[in-house]
Write a protein that holds these residues in place. Structure first.
Motif, PDB file in Angstrom:
ATOM      1  N   ARG A  46     -47.585  37.158 -68.592  1.00 51.38           N
ATOM      2  CA  ARG A  46     -46.786  36.125 -69.262  1.00 51.38           C
ATOM      3  C   ARG A  46     -45.940  36.744 -70.376  1.00 51.38           C
ATOM      4  N   ASP A  52     -37.536  30.875 -75.610  1.00 52.99           N
ATOM      5  CA  ASP A  52     -36.801  29.624 -75.751  1.00 52.99           C
ATOM      6  C   ASP A  52     -37.773  28.470 -75.534  1.00 52.99           C
ATOM      7  N   SER A  53     -37.256  27.250 -75.579  1.00 50.17           N
ATOM      8  CA  SER A  53     -38.126  26.071 -75.568  1.00 50.17           C
ATOM      9  C   SER A  53     -38.937  25.943 -74.289  1.00 50.17           C
ATOM     10  N   SER A  54     -38.482  26.512 -73.189  1.00 52.21           N
ATOM     11  CA  SER A  54     -39.204  26.358 -71.924  1.00 52.21           C
ATOM     12  C   SER A  54     -40.518  27.126 -71.904  1.00 52.21           C
ATOM     13  N   TYR A  55     -40.663  28.120 -72.795  1.00 52.31           N
ATOM     14  CA  TYR A  55     -41.864  28.957 -72.783  1.00 52.31           C
ATOM     15  C   TYR A  55     -42.927  28.512 -73.783  1.00 52.31           C
ATOM     16  N   ILE A  57     -44.154  25.595 -74.212  1.00 55.31           N
ATOM     17  CA  ILE A  57     -44.961  24.471 -73.733  1.00 55.31           C
ATOM     18  C   ILE A  57     -46.306  24.965 -73.212  1.00 55.31           C
ATOM     19  N   ASP A  58     -46.296  26.142 -72.574  1.00 58.33           N
ATOM     20  CA  ASP A  58     -47.513  26.691 -71.970  1.00 58.33           C
ATOM     21  C   ASP A  58     -47.831  28.016 -72.654  1.00 58.33           C
ATOM     22  N   PHE A 116     -36.339  23.665 -80.932  1.00 58.55           N
ATOM     23  CA  PHE A 116     -36.172  23.655 -79.480  1.00 58.55           C
ATOM     24  C   PHE A 116     -34.708  23.811 -79.092  1.00 58.55           C
ATOM     25  N   ASN A 117     -33.827  23.644 -80.043  1.00 56.66           N
ATOM     26  CA  ASN A 117     -32.401  23.834 -79.768  1.00 56.66           C
ATOM     27  C   ASN A 117     -31.927  25.241 -80.114  1.00 56.66           C
ATOM     28  N   CYS A 156     -36.370  36.146 -81.726  1.00 56.28           N
ATOM     29  CA  CYS A 156     -36.594  35.557 -80.405  1.00 56.28           C
ATOM     30  C   CYS A 156     -36.640  36.590 -79.291  1.00 56.28           C
TER      31      CYS A 156
END
Length: 213
Positions: A46, A52-55, A57-58, A116-117, A156
């Motif tokens: 992983r 970014d915001s998609s990562y 979450i999990d 998240f933006n 980032c």
């Protein structure tokens, strides 16, 4: 082969024996957490090259500069996300093993603002979780300083640099420092303090000048 080169100029030092020093109180709990998180991320593959915001979450997820095993050594692992009053904050670790040794240390950052933006708003700072002692030989110890003095800077896209603050201690089997009046400081290691900034921790050259202590 990577070499730790120490260039030293000695002043008012005599050879001698005997050695004593206070060992650091190391935060092994945080070290175990950091290295456990890194192992979990590595096992699940992983790693990402940009957060970014998609990562987020999990979790956990590790940020690396590129997809190489060398970059993984500097992975910034995002372990936790919290939302307070509509704002998002992250917790991050960096698990690190001192090159050429088996010594494990860890860096941690908490309450890191995240959007998240737009991602991180500026550089992310992870601080060394405590002081750590690294035995360079039977007679020389590197004491890496925590309490905000040694830290990692990232963003980032992962690790950028490490700010290292440390003491280099020589035990009395090598040298005994003198007092100004010429008497010996028995049972006191000869010490020099230095700070440096590293982008590749495999290469560390230290040039220091030792004064009587």
């Amino acid at each position: 082969m990577k070499i730790l080169l120490v260039c030293i100029f000695f002043t008012n030092i005599v050879y001698g024996a005997n050695f004593s020093q206070n060992t650091s109180v190391e935060d092994t709990t945080e070290v175990n957490i950091a290295h456990g998180l890194f192992s979990a991320v590595k096992e699940a593959d992983r790693f990402v090259t940009k957060l970014d915001s998609s990562y987020v979450i999990d979790l956990p997820v590790g940020i690396v500069a590129n997809n190489t095993s060398e970059a993984e050594k500097y992975a910034i692992v995002i372990s936790e996300l919290k939302v307070r009053e509509g704002e998002t904050f992250l917790t991050a670790y960096m698990a690190f093993t001192i090159p050429g040794t088996t010594k494990k240390i860890a860096f941690k950052g908490t309450d890191i603002p995240f959007s998240f933006n737009g991602g991180f708003n500026g550089p992310v700072i992870l601080e060394l979780v405590s002081d750590f002692d690294v035995a360079l030989s039977n007679n020389i110890t590197l004491k890496i300083k925590g309490n905000g003095k040694t830290k990692v800077i990232s963003d980032c896209t992962g690790f950028k640099e490490m700010h290292l603050a440390a003491d280099l201690l020589f035990n009395n089997n090598l040298f005994i420092p003198e007092n100004p009046d010429g008497t010996l400081k028995e049972n006191t290691p000869l010490k020099t303090t230095f700070e440096t900034v590293l982008t590749d921790c495999n290469d560390l050259m230290i040039g220091v000048s030792l004064e009587p202590i």
